[in-house]
Design a protein around this motif. Sequence first.
Motif, PDB file in Angstrom:
ATOM      1  N   SER A   1       0.852  -1.193   0.000  1.00  0.00           N
ATOM      2  CA  SER A   1       0.000   0.000   0.000  1.00  0.00           C
ATOM      3  C   SER A   1       0.885   1.240   0.000  1.00  0.00           C
ATOM      4  CB  SER A   1      -0.864   0.043   1.253  1.00  0.00           C
ATOM      5  OG  SER A   1      -1.699  -1.065   1.309  1.00  0.00           O
ATOM      6  N   TYR A   2       0.253   2.400   0.011  1.00  0.00           N
ATOM      7  CA  TYR A   2       1.041   3.621   0.111  1.00  0.00           C
ATOM      8  C   TYR A   2       0.300   4.614   1.004  1.00  0.00           C
ATOM      9  CZ  TYR A   2      -2.329   5.636  -3.134  1.00  0.00           C
ATOM     10  OH  TYR A   2      -3.484   6.070  -3.706  1.00  0.00           O
ATOM     11  N   GLU A   3       1.045   5.558   1.510  1.00  0.00           N
ATOM     12  CA  GLU A   3       0.427   6.616   2.322  1.00  0.00           C
ATOM     13  C   GLU A   3       1.086   7.933   1.936  1.00  0.00           C
ATOM     14  OE1 GLU A   3      -0.065   5.836   6.555  1.00  0.00           O
ATOM     15  OE2 GLU A   3       0.233   7.975   6.948  1.00  0.00           O
ATOM     16  N   VAL A   4       0.253   8.916   1.595  1.00  0.00           N
ATOM     17  CA  VAL A   4       0.787  10.218   1.205  1.00  0.00           C
ATOM     18  C   VAL A   4       1.024  11.045   2.471  1.00  0.00           C
ATOM     19  CG1 VAL A   4       0.460  12.233  -0.263  1.00  0.00           C
ATOM     20  CG2 VAL A   4      -0.628  10.064  -0.868  1.00  0.00           C
ATOM     21  N   VAL A   5       2.237  11.568   2.613  1.00  0.00           N
ATOM     22  CA  VAL A   5       2.540  12.395   3.779  1.00  0.00           C
ATOM     23  C   VAL A   5       2.738  13.832   3.316  1.00  0.00           C
ATOM     24  CG1 VAL A   5       4.071  12.758   5.745  1.00  0.00           C
ATOM     25  CG2 VAL A   5       3.661  10.449   4.898  1.00  0.00           C
ATOM     26  N   ASP A   6       2.039  14.731   3.979  1.00  0.00           N
ATOM     27  CA  ASP A   6       2.109  16.140   3.599  1.00  0.00           C
ATOM     28  C   ASP A   6       3.107  16.870   4.503  1.00  0.00           C
ATOM     29  OD1 ASP A   6       1.597  18.605   2.523  1.00  0.00           O
ATOM     30  OD2 ASP A   6      -0.133  18.971   3.842  1.00  0.00           O
ATOM     31  N   ASP A   7       4.360  16.557   4.337  1.00  0.00           N
ATOM     32  CA  ASP A   7       5.402  17.254   5.096  1.00  0.00           C
ATOM     33  C   ASP A   7       6.667  17.180   4.239  1.00  0.00           C
ATOM     34  OD1 ASP A   7       6.684  18.632   7.050  1.00  0.00           O
ATOM     35  OD2 ASP A   7       6.331  17.186   8.650  1.00  0.00           O
ATOM     36  N   TYR A   8       7.644  18.006   4.578  1.00  0.00           N
ATOM     37  CA  TYR A   8       8.844  18.019   3.747  1.00  0.00           C
ATOM     38  C   TYR A   8       9.718  16.792   4.030  1.00  0.00           C
ATOM     39  CZ  TYR A   8      10.464  20.012   8.125  1.00  0.00           C
ATOM     40  OH  TYR A   8      10.728  20.234   9.435  1.00  0.00           O
ATOM     41  N   TRP A   9      10.499  16.424   3.019  1.00  0.00           N
ATOM     42  CA  TRP A   9      11.515  15.370   3.153  1.00  0.00           C
ATOM     43  C   TRP A   9      12.560  15.664   2.100  1.00  0.00           C
ATOM     44  CZ3 TRP A   9      13.023  11.666  -0.533  1.00  0.00           C
ATOM     45  CH2 TRP A   9      12.330  11.740  -1.745  1.00  0.00           C
ATOM     46  N   ILE A  10      13.806  15.336   2.386  1.00  0.00           N
ATOM     47  CA  ILE A  10      14.866  15.569   1.413  1.00  0.00           C
ATOM     48  C   ILE A  10      15.867  14.422   1.457  1.00  0.00           C
ATOM     49  CG2 ILE A  10      16.764  17.071   0.704  1.00  0.00           C
ATOM     50  CD1 ILE A  10      15.373  19.411   1.647  1.00  0.00           C
ATOM     51  N   ASP A  11      16.165  13.915   0.286  1.00  0.00           N
ATOM     52  CA  ASP A  11      17.271  12.970   0.129  1.00  0.00           C
ATOM     53  C   ASP A  11      18.505  13.837  -0.104  1.00  0.00           C
ATOM     54  OD1 ASP A  11      19.144  11.158  -0.643  1.00  0.00           O
ATOM     55  OD2 ASP A  11      18.018  10.361  -2.353  1.00  0.00           O
ATOM     56  N   ILE A  12      19.374  13.906   0.898  1.00  0.00           N
ATOM     57  CA  ILE A  12      20.461  14.884   0.852  1.00  0.00           C
ATOM     58  C   ILE A  12      21.656  14.333   0.085  1.00  0.00           C
ATOM     59  CG2 ILE A  12      22.009  16.350   2.215  1.00  0.00           C
ATOM     60  CD1 ILE A  12      19.811  16.219   4.423  1.00  0.00           C
ATOM     61  N   ASP A  13      21.755  14.741  -1.148  1.00  0.00           N
ATOM     62  CA  ASP A  13      22.856  14.272  -1.993  1.00  0.00           C
ATOM     63  C   ASP A  13      23.863  15.380  -2.295  1.00  0.00           C
ATOM     64  OD1 ASP A  13      22.212  11.602  -2.287  1.00  0.00           O
ATOM     65  OD2 ASP A  13      20.752  12.037  -3.874  1.00  0.00           O
ATOM     66  N   THR A  14      23.427  16.621  -2.207  1.00  0.00           N
ATOM     67  CA  THR A  14      24.306  17.727  -2.600  1.00  0.00           C
ATOM     68  C   THR A  14      24.337  18.798  -1.509  1.00  0.00           C
ATOM     69  OG1 THR A  14      22.475  18.957  -3.581  1.00  0.00           O
ATOM     70  CG2 THR A  14      23.625  17.398  -5.010  1.00  0.00           C
TER      71      THR A  14
END
Lengths: 410, 410
Positions: free
Chosen positions: A189-202
């Motif tokens: 299943s999936y769940e939509v989350v309304d908050d920020y997230w960042i995959d920090i690559d740079t």
Amino acid sequence: MKAVILAAGCAKRMGGEPKPLIKLFGLPIIEHTIRKLKGYEIIVVYHKKEIADYIKEKFPDIKLVYNNQPDKENGWSLYLARDFINDDFILLMADHFYGEKFFNFVRKKETTVFVSKHCSDAVEATKVKVSGNKVVDIGKELKEYDYFDTGLFYCKREIFDFIEKLKEKKEGIKLAEVIKEMAKEGKVSYEVVDDYWIDIDTREELKKAEKLVEKSLIKKTDGIVSRNLNRKISTKITKFLLRYDSITPNLMTFISFLLGIFSSFLFLVKLFIPAGLMTQFCSIIDGCDGEIARIKNMKTRFGAVIDALLDRYADILIVFGMFYAYGIFSTIPLIAFSLALVGCVLPSYVHHMTNIRLSIFGRDVRLFIIMIGGILSYFNIDFLFYTLLFLGIMMNFGVIITTYMGAKVL
Amino acid sequence: MKAVILAAGCAKRMGGEPKPLIKLFGLPIIEHTIRKLKGYEIIVVYHKKEIADYIKEKFPDIKLVYNNQPDKENGWSLYLARDFINDDFILLMADHFYGEKFFNFVRKKETTVFVSKHCSDAVEATKVKVSGNKVVDIGKELKEYDYFDTGLFYCKREIFDFIEKLKEKKEGIKLAEVIKEMAKEGKVSYEVVDDYWIDIDTREELKKAEKLVEKSLIKKTDGIVSRNLNRKISTKITKFLLRYDSITPNLMTFISFLLGIFSSFLFLVKLFIPAGLMTQFCSIIDGCDGEIARIKNMKTRFGAVIDALLDRYADILIVFGMFYAYGIFSTIPLIAFSLALVGCVLPSYVHHMTNIRLSIFGRDVRLFIIMIGGILSYFNIDFLFYTLLFLGIMMNFGVIITTYMGAKVL
């Protein structure tokens, strides 16, 4: 419940340190996640020794699992943790930063991908295609997709069976591939989350994440002075202080109180400009306890009570210092002083009773007025009296307004 | 939901009035029940014109049903209300007095008799025999029984079918007989209520009920002065005031505040003994708003906020009056005054934040100390200063103790 943080596959580096240990607002990226997982039994799968050393020293309760083949991808990393897991668990990436709303986990019937409408780098991001309440496809190369995979999962233990199946076929196992296999059988299943997230690559993403943390520290209830002045400075101080584990929120509460006492003392000895500035500094530092508590997930109700109470006493002392320095104890100044004194407590009192907070009558505004008044009184001592009178009338007016508004909602 | 109050069968009189109209603690017996049924659509079945007149005037929303044959017993009275009822309903007796716990009704699957382990007259009372969760027998003459019927029922509409069946056989239909028939078919449950109730048949029972009402007005959080002095007087005043519909709890809050202002004024003009006594009188009257609100079921959160806030302001004015009358505005008296002033607000402030109330630091104690201090200052004006100093230290000490206790529970 247990939570597995994958810290072995973060091969890319940004400077010398392994990525999860890079400082984000004064704390290693991984520590933000660890702290938000308070109450969970955490397992960290690592490869770099530096990560193990850091975890051992700072969070000795965390279970460490060594992955000597990081090139076998994150699916393999997760597989290594299987012996420590006997139930549903949370899975997260060590180099991602997640907003607070991600951390409200409830028991679920199926493996669930937490997804978002947004991402910082749509090329690098893993995409998710859904249908109904199911994930139907997942991968970096998806042309058509509905959401981005945030790297945060609620997993059923059966995920290990799927990894085992893949393991027989190939060497490196990507998590997305595992999820894809599960999705084929309708098990995700999936769940939509309304908050920020960042995959920090740079470096840019790190900066962006820092801005997001800073923004998260501004409270909706912040008054005009707090929002436009105090927070801009206090968040910088907090960022600096976060690296010191010995600096707790309660310590900052106490320091802010001491600054209040000091500012009262400066009024008593008639050093009005330093007194006014010290009052404003006390007001700025007053923000740090809450900021540190929020980032380090150390908020307690008792901390909030102590903070509120010491704030009241500090204000009372400052008002007393002003009045005493003024030195004319006749009727009108006495009344002004009395109004100002109870005006240090009553606005917060009615706020607690009515749950209505009018930010214009907040502490930030009160101490800002005292700073102005303090500085002006260097030029004319009568400003001490004017300030007390103004504060007294304004704050008690605020009490009446708040109560009047309470009449409508209570 | 609807509630039916049976007021037609109360043939026995105690003096001139119909029993439901006899005053119990200033209010007609039936009015206690009506007020506790706030939010219900009430139907009253009556015979005596006085009852109809009283209801029409005081509670025009209540539906009145006339029973011209009161000798056909209470089952018949209930039957007359059938056309106004299309769902489950509550059934009560107009000449019974019930404690507050009786009025927490939740939806039930079966007709339910509210029963008690206690009754005021075991000979007159209707007894209930139960088995498992069912009522198996009910009646005045039962030799073996488990509980007493309190005259309060949660009824399914099917009760009217049973009355109809009985109606064909005989003239007078007692409610107990109806319940008995239903019980035979396993259609009646019971619920034990742990609160007082009285079927008021005699002057003695009326007195007993009055004592119970008075006792119910003493709050667990009442301080030592409140419990041993103030409540004894304020409940008498409340009993007297209850007969006047225009005297609302908020009016009493305001009157108590005015008495506080007046007592401050008496201090200002140096009438110390009257000032002290007026302070204590203000403290006594401060109890009436809550008492009236409780008995008339008029408690509101806003009322509580206004009460708390005006109490704080009244105390502030009184403390100011004392200090101003003392007239020596040097350092130590100024400190004592400041401590006393914030000591009027901070104890209540920490109470609201920690949910811990140490009754020794309550308002009743504070105003009692001011009364003593006021009277003593007639003989030596320094007692004004001593009182402020004592109050200031004591109340702020209370704040610290409360916060310290909060550390353990928060």
